[in-house]
Structure formats: C-alpha cells, structure tokens
Design a protein around this motif. Structure first.
Motif, PDB file in Angstrom:
ATOM      1  N   PHE A 110       0.751  -1.446   0.291  1.00 12.74           N
ATOM      2  CA  PHE A 110       0.379  -0.333   0.211  1.00 12.74           C
ATOM      3  C   PHE A 110       0.430   1.466  -0.092  1.00 12.74           C
ATOM      4  N   PRO A 111       0.712   1.985  -1.147  1.00 14.31           N
ATOM      5  CA  PRO A 111      -0.712   2.324  -1.987  1.00 14.31           C
ATOM      6  C   PRO A 111       0.154   1.979  -2.834  1.00 14.31           C
ATOM      7  N   ILE A 112       1.054   1.438  -3.630  1.00  7.91           N
ATOM      8  CA  ILE A 112       1.180   1.240  -5.112  1.00  7.91           C
ATOM      9  C   ILE A 112       1.994  -0.366  -4.893  1.00  7.91           C
ATOM     10  N   ALA A 113       2.205  -1.151  -5.491  1.00  8.35           N
ATOM     11  CA  ALA A 113       3.006  -2.076  -5.374  1.00  8.35           C
ATOM     12  C   ALA A 113       4.671  -2.407  -6.380  1.00  8.35           C
ATOM     13  N   HIS A 114       5.163  -2.730  -5.369  1.00 15.52           N
ATOM     14  CA  HIS A 114       5.506  -3.330  -3.915  1.00 15.52           C
ATOM     15  C   HIS A 114       5.388  -2.093  -3.226  1.00 15.52           C
ATOM     16  N   THR A 115       5.306  -2.758  -1.823  1.00 15.87           N
ATOM     17  CA  THR A 115       4.865  -1.294  -0.985  1.00 15.87           C
ATOM     18  C   THR A 115       6.874  -1.059  -0.373  1.00 15.87           C
ATOM     19  N   PRO A 116       6.534   0.342  -0.813  1.00 15.50           N
ATOM     20  CA  PRO A 116       7.384   0.870  -0.644  1.00 15.50           C
ATOM     21  C   PRO A 116       8.053   1.093   0.516  1.00 15.50           C
ATOM     22  N   VAL A 117       8.114   0.331   1.798  1.00 15.50           N
ATOM     23  CA  VAL A 117       8.938  -0.217   2.509  1.00 15.50           C
ATOM     24  C   VAL A 117       9.319  -1.249   2.591  1.00 15.50           C
ATOM     25  N   GLN A 118       9.578  -2.176   1.903  1.00 17.57           N
ATOM     26  CA  GLN A 118       9.693  -3.289   2.340  1.00 17.57           C
ATOM     27  C   GLN A 118      10.787  -2.795   3.103  1.00 17.57           C
ATOM     28  N   ILE A 119      12.162  -2.193   3.323  1.00 16.04           N
ATOM     29  CA  ILE A 119      13.397  -2.638   4.042  1.00 16.04           C
ATOM     30  C   ILE A 119      13.712  -1.988   5.061  1.00 16.04           C
ATOM     31  N   GLU A 120      11.949  -1.077   5.595  1.00 15.53           N
ATOM     32  CA  GLU A 120      12.107   0.213   6.121  1.00 15.53           C
ATOM     33  C   GLU A 120      10.668  -0.547   7.513  1.00 15.53           C
TER      34      GLU A 120
END
Length: 628
Positions: A110-120
């Motif tokens: 969310f809100p896009i794919a893939h999530t921008p916080v995968q490594i956060e």
C-alpha cells in the motif's frame, strides 16, 4: 494454547547503494519522496531484526515489523514444516518502485505495489484480546499521507491465519491506491497450482487472455518462463499451491465482494530461474500467490478525504493438498474495525527533519529552527505534509534574516543544530562573522531548494522550476536540469543548469553523469566533444549506468563495433521491467543493417533486462491521477 513472543533475530543483510542525491521526483526508476537504490552488495552484513510471533497448537506465525510489517514465517507444527519461502537473507533486487524488492514471506503493499517500505521499519503493536492474539503493523505513508494498518490474528483453535487491512485517508485530497498480499512459496518441479477455472490475463512477453481449465492439473513443470496470471473471472473464491515433494502448501480464501483479486506469479523452469536466485543466497526458485481488493495490478482506486477501506483475507497452511471448492469462508469474531490502531509517521531519518521543522514553524520560534539536512543525505520533504511549503519558506527567510548577526551555526553542521545555537561560542571558536553569514546564507538557500523539491513532489513542476531560479547550489542545478528536460523538453535550459554545477564530485556522480549525458545526446555531433570530456573523467568506473551511456555515445558517433563490444563485455545487474538497454541494442542492430525484431534471450541475459510486455502500475503517476 495461545502464545505471544518477541525477540531480536540476526539475519544476513545485503546493503544497498543509493541511486544518488537528486530527488526521485520525475525519476523513472523511483517513487518520490522515497530514496531509490542502484545496486546491492554481494557480501552481506549481520543485522538484527525485530520479530513478533503469535502461535496456537496448530501453527506459529512470525511477523517482522523491521521489514515493512511482512509475515516472515508460517510454521506448521503438526508437520514440522516451514510453509513460506525463506530467502536465507535480506537481499534486495531491482524492481520498482524503489529498486529494493525482497522475496520470501508474505508482503502486504500500500498504496502502490510493491510496498515502498519493504526494507523499512514500521510501527507495531501486539496483544491478546479474549481468545485471540493480534499483531498490528502500519504507518502513515509519506507519499500521500494516508494511514495503513495490516492486522494479523490467530484464535486459539484456528487452523488459518486471519489478515485484515484498513486504509484511512485523513488528508484533504483524494488519493489513488492499490494493495496486494504477496505470499512466496518454494518452487519445485512437482509444485501444483490449485486455482479457479475462469478467464485469465496472462502477462509474459505478450499480454493475452486465456482460459484456466478446471479439468487440467497445472504444475511448475508446465511453465518454461517467467509470467504472471490475473483472474478476470473465477468459479470459486479460494486458491493455493501444494508441493508433494515438500509436503507443504498454502491456500487463500476471501469474500470476493471484498477481495476479488487473484494472481499467480512464477519464474518457470530454465532461462528465467536466475531472476529468482538473485533474491536469495542459494539457487532456489519460488512462486508468488497473491490476492487483493482489485482485479489487476494495472488498476487503482481513489480513497476520498475522510474515507476508510477495509478487506479481510485468510491464509490456510496445509500438509496435504486441499480442494479449493470445498473450502469454507471462516467467520472469526474480530474486534471492531474502528478499534484497529492507526499509526502516525514511522520514526525515520527521512521524516525527522520535516516534523521538527513543522513544530518550529507552529511555534514561530526561529531559535528552535535546526540546520536543514545536507543535500547529500538524500532526505526530501514529504509531499503529503500539506503545510510544509509555508514552513520551508519561513525557514528560508528566518535563516536569511540571521545573515550578519552571528546567529547561524558557524561550522555548517548538519541537521540537529539550532540556527541560533552556539552564537556566543562563535567568537571563541575563531569562526569569523563572514563565515557565519555564509553558513546562514547556505541554510537559507537549502531551505529554498527543499521548497522547490516539495513543490515538484506535489506535481507543481512549473512552480518548482521558478523556485529553483533563486537557488544557487549544485543540488538545485542538478534537479533543475532534470525538471527542464523531463517536464518541458527544454534541453538547452537543462544543459545550462548542469553546466552551473561547481563541485567536481557532483558533476561526476553517476546519477548526474547519466542524466547530463541524456541531455547532451539531444544536441548530436555539436556536443560530442563535451561528452567525450566527461567520459574521459570516469573511464575506469564500471558502473552500469555509465557503461550504458558510454555504449550509447559510441553508437551516436557511429562506432557500432565499439558500442557492441561495450555491451557484450560488461556484466549488467538485473532489473525488472526496464528496457533501455534492449532498445539500445535494437538501435545497434539497425545501425548494423540487421532486420528489425526482438532481442534474443542470450542478449537479454547479458543486458540484465527481462522480456516482459510493458504492464502494471508499480507506482501511480501524477498524470494518471489528474486524468481520473
């Protein structure tokens, strides 16, 4: 028996290299205001990650809030088997939106794919309520300022994991969004795909609709390439995958009125398995089974101001194959959706300066104003902070007013030192008033630069360009060069902006070098000498971007054999759904008099690009939003 535990687990982590200091606004390989990454270290480091687990007698589910709140593991106690794919490390690879995708576990985007916080790291809460354990992960995302929370829960006797997501828009504008839950499972020759019959959009080297048959059995051995499948119609609301050789599988079920999206992604056997291997530390492929509230990954919806969205889905681990048409939709008693916690911005270095600025502006205390972040730190103002523009202009004026009054931080220190701090000590430090004035002036310029960045991040490109006219800093010239080229196709203005950069390090950074060379290439032979000069300054570097531009320059000059040699002898890193090198190769073939056509698989492997048809909405562009 219910159990909730928390611990720190040491994992192998492959550090990522940032793309560069130019903000990701108007960046085809980024999503503003997040920093993008260009490559991943081959040697990992050891890093501790926070883990929280909920378990009953049937299963143990581990969540990692330090990796975007993803499910790290589902361990089925009755079989003693791990259900999800374990990459063996956190090894990011280049896939949009941030070029930092990690495989394994279950990702919720969310809100896009893939999530921008995968490594956060994101916020997390966990507790037991009645006979059910809950874990909530979420944040207020920095692109649009919407809140998201994913809830994982497990009842005492549940043989399934309940996942519920809620998205809330407390901003004053409607924003586009999408969401997909992405479960990665180990792939084997005998992996079986148990999916509904129906019409399916197949995304491979072409886009086509096919029929997924109910009678036919589908296994991994049936597929020889990477491809994705989106169900446009389905004869049931459950799907899953089972691998007999592993004795494990995972199934998904949801109310189709809430969660109609069904997707299968696989690398197949043979030529594309290397793409899967690049995300792990062993040569093992995986399959992704996905679900979401939208039918296709090219779709998005608008969340209106004050609106809330909610959808629920269920994951069923199994030690035996299940009949998807016999699965019943669970009906657990969950807490009211209004009681699900909503989180604020996660405490990160990328948001701290802007929250501090907003607080200083609210109090109008110039003495509480800290130094702006250094341009080299790649910390850019979130566009979702709607009043930040006023605060940035206030900070710029407050810093400018300090010039000549010895109220600026004399050593030009980075973020954290108040503007008025240390003025009394400045005399003893030997720092002249002129140096203080210069520091204050630079601070004011930086705040104005960030104001222009903030405007550009909100899509106000003309206003951003106008604001950059008052910024005489290398970072400002660098951003101006991109904006003039991308938004106005003003190549002459872009060239002039890049020529004003003073620091050699800024001029030679690969990100700046690449973009300047794209601008210079527009001028043809007239700019050959200038391009040649710059290439001579970095002829030892083997950075992918520089090598790509070097080959393009050779081809522009008519040195076809030289361009071919450059592309053939460099080991490019893999990047999904980027086709610049393929297009360069096609130009080269045309210059060689070869017939037009696609790029061969061997060449694509060398270039590090895939052959997928252009498709998907890994990010939502401002242009598309304005059209909706």
């Amino acid at each position: 028996m219910l159990k909730l535990t928390e611990w720190q687990e040491t994992l192998l982590y492959h550090p990522v290299v940032p793309s560069g200091p130019v903000p990701t606004v108007c960046d085809s390989e980024g999503i503003y205001p997040y920093e993008s990454f260009f490559e991943t270290a081959e040697r990992p480091v050891l890093r501790k990650f926070r883990m929280i687990a909920i378990e009953n007698e049937w299963m143990k589910v581990t969540v990692c809030p330090d990796l975007g709140g993803k499910i790290h593991s589902i361990f089925l106690k009755t079989s003693g088997k791990e259900i999800l794919f374990d990459a063996g490390a956190v090894r990011p690879v280049r896939i949009l939106p941030r070029m930092a995708f990690i495989s394994g576990g279950i990702e919720v985007s969310f809100p896009i794919a893939h999530t921008p916080v995968q490594i956060e790291a994101v916020h997390v809460q966990a507790r037991q309520i009645g006979d059910r354990l809950y874990i909530w992960c979420g944040e207020r995302e920095v692109r649009y300022g919407m809140h998201w929370t994913v809830e994982y829960s497990l009842g005492e006797h549940d043989r399934y994991l309940t996942q519920r997501a809620t998205f809330v828009n407390k901003t004053s504008e409607a924003h586009a969004w999408m969401s997909w839950s992405n479960a990665a499972l180990s792939a084997r020759l005998d992996s079986q795909f148990h999916f509904p019959a129906g019409r399916v959009l197949r995304h491979a080297d072409i886009l086509e609709e096919i029929e997924w048959s109910r009678e036919r059995g589908y296994e991994l051995a049936d597929f020889d390439r990477m491809q994705g499948f989106f169900w446009k119609s389905a004869d049931c609301n459950a799907f899953g995958m089972f691998t007999p050789s592993l004795g494990s599988g995972l199934y998904h079920i949801a109310d189709p009125a809430e969660t109609p999206g069904i997707k299968l992604w696989l690398y197949g056997l043979g030529k594309h398995e290397e793409w899967a291997h690049s995300t792990a530390i062993r040569r093992e492929s995986y399959v992704e089974i996905q679900a979401g509230p939208l039918l296709e990954q090219a779709d998005n919806k608008k969340l209106q101001p004050g609106a809330r969205h909610m959808h629920t889905e269920f994951w069923i681990p199994s030690a035996e194959p299940l009949e998807i048409r016999e699965l019943e939709l669970p009906a657990p008693q969950l807490i009211p959706i209004e009681e699900v916690p909503l989180f604020d911005w996660a405490p990160r270095a990328s948001t701290a300066p802007w929250l501090a600025l907003a607080a200083a502006y609210a109090s109008r205390e110039a003495g509480a104003l800290a130094s702006p972040p250094a341009a080299e730190d790649c910390i850019w103002p979130p566009p979702c902070m709607e009043q930040l523009g006023e605060a940035l202009l206030w900070a710029a004026n407050a810093s400018g007013a300090s010039v000549g009054m010895s109220e600026c931080d004399g050593d030009g220190a980075g973020f954290g030192a108040p503007v008025g701090a240390g003025s009394a000590g400045t005399i003893g430090s030997g720092v002249s008033g002129a140096a203080n004035s210069a520091a204050c002036e630079e601070h004011g310029q930086l705040w104005r630069y960030y104001y222009a960045v903030w405007l550009a991040g909100r899509g106000s490109l003309d206003e951003a360009i106008a604001a950059l006219a008052a910024v005489e800093l290398d970072c400002g010239y660098a951003l101006l060069g991109r904006l003039l080229r991308v938004s106005r196709q003003d190549y002459a203005g872009s060239r002039t902006a890049y020529a004003q950069i003073r620091a050699k390090a800024w001029s030679l950074h690969p990100q700046l070098f690449f973009e300047r060379d794209v601008t210079l290439a527009h001028f043809g032979a007239e700019a050959y000498e200038e391009r040649e000069y710059w290439f001579a300054q970095v002829d030892s570097l083997q950075d992918d971007a520089l090598v790509e531009r070097r080959a393009s320059f050779s081809l522009d000059r008519g040195a076809v054999a030289e361009a071919r040699a450059i592309l053939e002898h460099h080991a490019f890193g893999k990047v999904h759904q980027r086709y610049d090198r393929s297009q360069l190769w096609q130009r080269l073939a045309a210059a060689s008099g070869q017939p037009a056509g696609g790029v061969s698989e061997d060449v694509l492997a060398r270039l590090g690009e895939d052959d997928l048809a252009v498709y998907g909405a890994y990010r939502v562009s401002e242009q598309k939003q304005n059209q909706e």
